[in-house]
Design an enzyme around this catalytic site. Sequence first.
Site, mmCIF file in Angstrom:
data_model
loop_
_atom_site.group_PDB
_atom_site.id
_atom_site.type_symbol
_atom_site.label_atom_id
_atom_site.label_comp_id
_atom_site.label_asym_id
_atom_site.label_seq_id
_atom_site.Cartn_x
_atom_site.Cartn_y
_atom_site.Cartn_z
ATOM 1 N N CYS A 147 0.824 -1.229 0.000
ATOM 2 C CA CYS A 147 0.000 0.000 0.000
ATOM 3 C C CYS A 147 0.851 1.269 0.000
ATOM 4 O O CYS A 147 0.394 2.322 -0.438
ATOM 5 C CB CYS A 147 -0.919 -0.003 1.208
ATOM 6 S SG CYS A 147 -1.966 -1.462 1.242
ATOM 7 N N HIS B 85 -4.215 6.510 2.184
ATOM 8 C CA HIS B 85 -4.498 5.165 1.699
ATOM 9 C C HIS B 85 -5.905 4.768 2.142
ATOM 10 O O HIS B 85 -6.349 5.149 3.230
ATOM 11 C CB HIS B 85 -3.459 4.173 2.237
ATOM 12 C CG HIS B 85 -3.746 2.786 1.787
ATOM 13 N ND1 HIS B 85 -3.841 2.467 0.463
ATOM 14 C CD2 HIS B 85 -4.009 1.649 2.487
ATOM 15 C CE1 HIS B 85 -4.140 1.186 0.354
ATOM 16 N NE2 HIS B 85 -4.252 0.678 1.569
ATOM 17 N N ASN C 227 -10.120 -1.258 -1.412
ATOM 18 C CA ASN C 227 -8.689 -1.053 -1.157
ATOM 19 C C ASN C 227 -7.898 -1.601 -2.342
ATOM 20 O O ASN C 227 -7.757 -2.821 -2.478
ATOM 21 C CB ASN C 227 -8.307 -1.782 0.138
ATOM 22 C CG ASN C 227 -6.823 -1.699 0.450
ATOM 23 O OD1 ASN C 227 -6.041 -1.151 -0.326
ATOM 24 N ND2 ASN C 227 -6.439 -2.262 1.579
HETATM 25 N N1 COA Z 1 -18.576 -10.240 7.456
HETATM 26 C C1 COA Z 1 -19.158 -10.571 8.623
HETATM 27 N N2 COA Z 1 -18.458 -10.807 9.744
HETATM 28 C C2 COA Z 1 -17.119 -10.738 9.661
HETATM 29 C C3 COA Z 1 -16.452 -10.402 8.460
HETATM 30 C C4 COA Z 1 -17.245 -10.155 7.336
HETATM 31 N N3 COA Z 1 -16.712 -9.832 6.140
HETATM 32 N N4 COA Z 1 -15.123 -10.380 8.697
HETATM 33 C C5 COA Z 1 -14.950 -10.690 9.993
HETATM 34 N N5 COA Z 1 -16.160 -10.916 10.572
HETATM 35 C C6 COA Z 1 -16.443 -11.263 11.967
HETATM 36 C C7 COA Z 1 -15.384 -12.166 12.546
HETATM 37 O O1 COA Z 1 -15.666 -13.521 12.310
HETATM 38 C C8 COA Z 1 -15.452 -11.818 14.027
HETATM 39 O O2 COA Z 1 -16.526 -12.493 14.614
HETATM 40 P P1 COA Z 1 -16.429 -13.021 16.138
HETATM 41 O O3 COA Z 1 -16.295 -11.784 16.975
HETATM 42 O O4 COA Z 1 -17.712 -13.768 16.320
HETATM 43 O O5 COA Z 1 -15.201 -13.889 16.192
HETATM 44 C C9 COA Z 1 -15.794 -10.324 14.027
HETATM 45 O O6 COA Z 1 -16.392 -10.069 12.748
HETATM 46 C C10 COA Z 1 -14.596 -9.426 14.219
HETATM 47 O O7 COA Z 1 -13.554 -9.862 13.325
HETATM 48 P P2 COA Z 1 -12.282 -9.011 13.080
HETATM 49 O O8 COA Z 1 -11.405 -9.679 12.061
HETATM 50 O O9 COA Z 1 -11.652 -8.681 14.404
HETATM 51 O O10 COA Z 1 -12.949 -7.728 12.406
HETATM 52 P P3 COA Z 1 -12.517 -6.234 12.455
HETATM 53 O O11 COA Z 1 -13.492 -5.437 13.198
HETATM 54 O O12 COA Z 1 -11.072 -6.090 12.832
HETATM 55 O O13 COA Z 1 -12.666 -5.828 10.919
HETATM 56 C C11 COA Z 1 -11.261 -5.442 9.006
HETATM 57 C C12 COA Z 1 -11.910 -6.484 9.921
HETATM 58 C C13 COA Z 1 -10.419 -6.160 7.983
HETATM 59 C C14 COA Z 1 -12.374 -4.672 8.336
HETATM 60 C C15 COA Z 1 -10.392 -4.480 9.869
HETATM 61 O O14 COA Z 1 -9.616 -5.217 10.777
HETATM 62 C C16 COA Z 1 -9.499 -3.596 9.070
HETATM 63 O O15 COA Z 1 -9.927 -2.813 8.270
HETATM 64 N N6 COA Z 1 -8.173 -3.657 9.328
HETATM 65 C C17 COA Z 1 -7.194 -2.823 8.676
HETATM 66 C C18 COA Z 1 -6.954 -3.266 7.270
HETATM 67 C C19 COA Z 1 -5.754 -2.529 6.716
HETATM 68 O O16 COA Z 1 -5.513 -1.397 7.039
HETATM 69 N N7 COA Z 1 -4.960 -3.204 5.919
HETATM 70 C C20 COA Z 1 -3.685 -2.632 5.573
HETATM 71 C C21 COA Z 1 -3.615 -2.031 4.308
HETATM 72 S S1 COA Z 1 -3.852 -3.192 3.048
#
Ligand code: COA
Length: 337
Positions: A114, A264, A294
């Site tokens: 990124c 980003h 993204n």
């Molecule tokens: N739809 C529904 N539920 C989902 C899901 C989806 N697409 N993805 C994850 N979940 C669920 C998980 O299973 C988990 O459930 P649980 O609490 O019952 O175990 C819950 O949601 C939380 O999961 P988690 O992975 O901790 O989600 P999050 O709130 O961290 O969101 C992202 C996930 C990817 C959206 C977030 O972490 C993010 O944006 N991170 C930064 C990404 C980034 O900057 N990347 C770098 C540049 S590429």
Amino acid sequence: MKKAAKITGIGGYVPTRVIKNTDLEKMLDTTDEWIQQRTGIVERHWATDDQGTSDLAVEAAKIAIQNAKIDVKQIDLIVVATSSPDMDLPGCASFVQAKLGLPGVPYFDIRQACSGFIYGVSLANQYLSSGVYKCALVVGAEIQSKALDKTPNGKGTSIIFADGAGAVILQATDVKDETKDPHILTTKLHADGAGAAELCIQAPGCGLGAERITHEMIDAGKIYPQMNGRLVFTHAVTKMPEVLGEALTEAKLTLSEVDMHFFHQANVRINQKICEDMGIPLERAHTTIQKFGNTTAATIPLGMYDAYQAGKLKNGMTISMVAFGAGFTWASALVRY
Ligand code: COA
């Protein structure tokens, strides 16, 4: 008088195939509501089967070349930032160079995910400011969709990554008035390899055993992105403000002197938190995640092209570019456009 580089053309391209959140509901165990609430994404573009990353890059490059009103033959340096090249060998830029008809012109592939586009701009800026080259094409291009796990196992990553390309033409310039003339004011680059395993695609690769790719690796999903989303999120909201602050200090500018920010676009909540913490009015941060998702290295130049097309990005503006991504890598640039 100082030698520098300035942006003289911007281009962007997204494939015509639009994938809405509701389309993902059918493949992943997710909902439109979850994706919108947690990321801000509504839809994204995915390449068609016959498109390669270099094809997207070339589309964006052609627009940037036209926009800069240069002949393609003026380009004497090519930099392509991508994490999803056409092939592992040779680099993606070789295909871009050939498709643009520029034999003999040197190229670099940049692999800083990124942050790759800003790393590329920084590299080209050094060559142009030192007088080695005069006209650089810097592209960020990705086809992430072909490397996503399109089953419920991929719901944590496949909802955010998408395809697209953005490009700029950078030309060497003599800066007479540093407070007014268009040029790259500064770039700041950082990395911490200790975070490498937190966002990676392991296979194919030579770090896993006797073979670069095996059926077992495919079955274990090692060909798909693995991301510790929460950890990446917390690092992004810390490192992006930090590296923007560094650039401002070096350029002797205050935040209020920056007209538009190109952050980003990984998650709208990351950028909202940065704006809130730094006191940046939300309307100064150009947001494209809702329609492009993204697009990794393509995100920032694609966002700039989007703002340019909307008539929001105008000559004379001071803009920032700020990114955080795999590696970990993070970077910023301040530019008078
Ligand atoms: N739809 C529904 N539920 C989902 C899901 C989806 N697409 N993805 C994850 N979940 C669920 C998980 O299973 C988990 O459930 P649980 O609490 O019952 O175990 C819950 O949601 C939380 O999961 P988690 O992975 O901790 O989600 P999050 O709130 O961290 O969101 C992202 C996930 C990817 C959206 C977030 O972490 C993010 O944006 N991170 C930064 C990404 C980034 O900057 N990347 C770098 C540049 S590429």
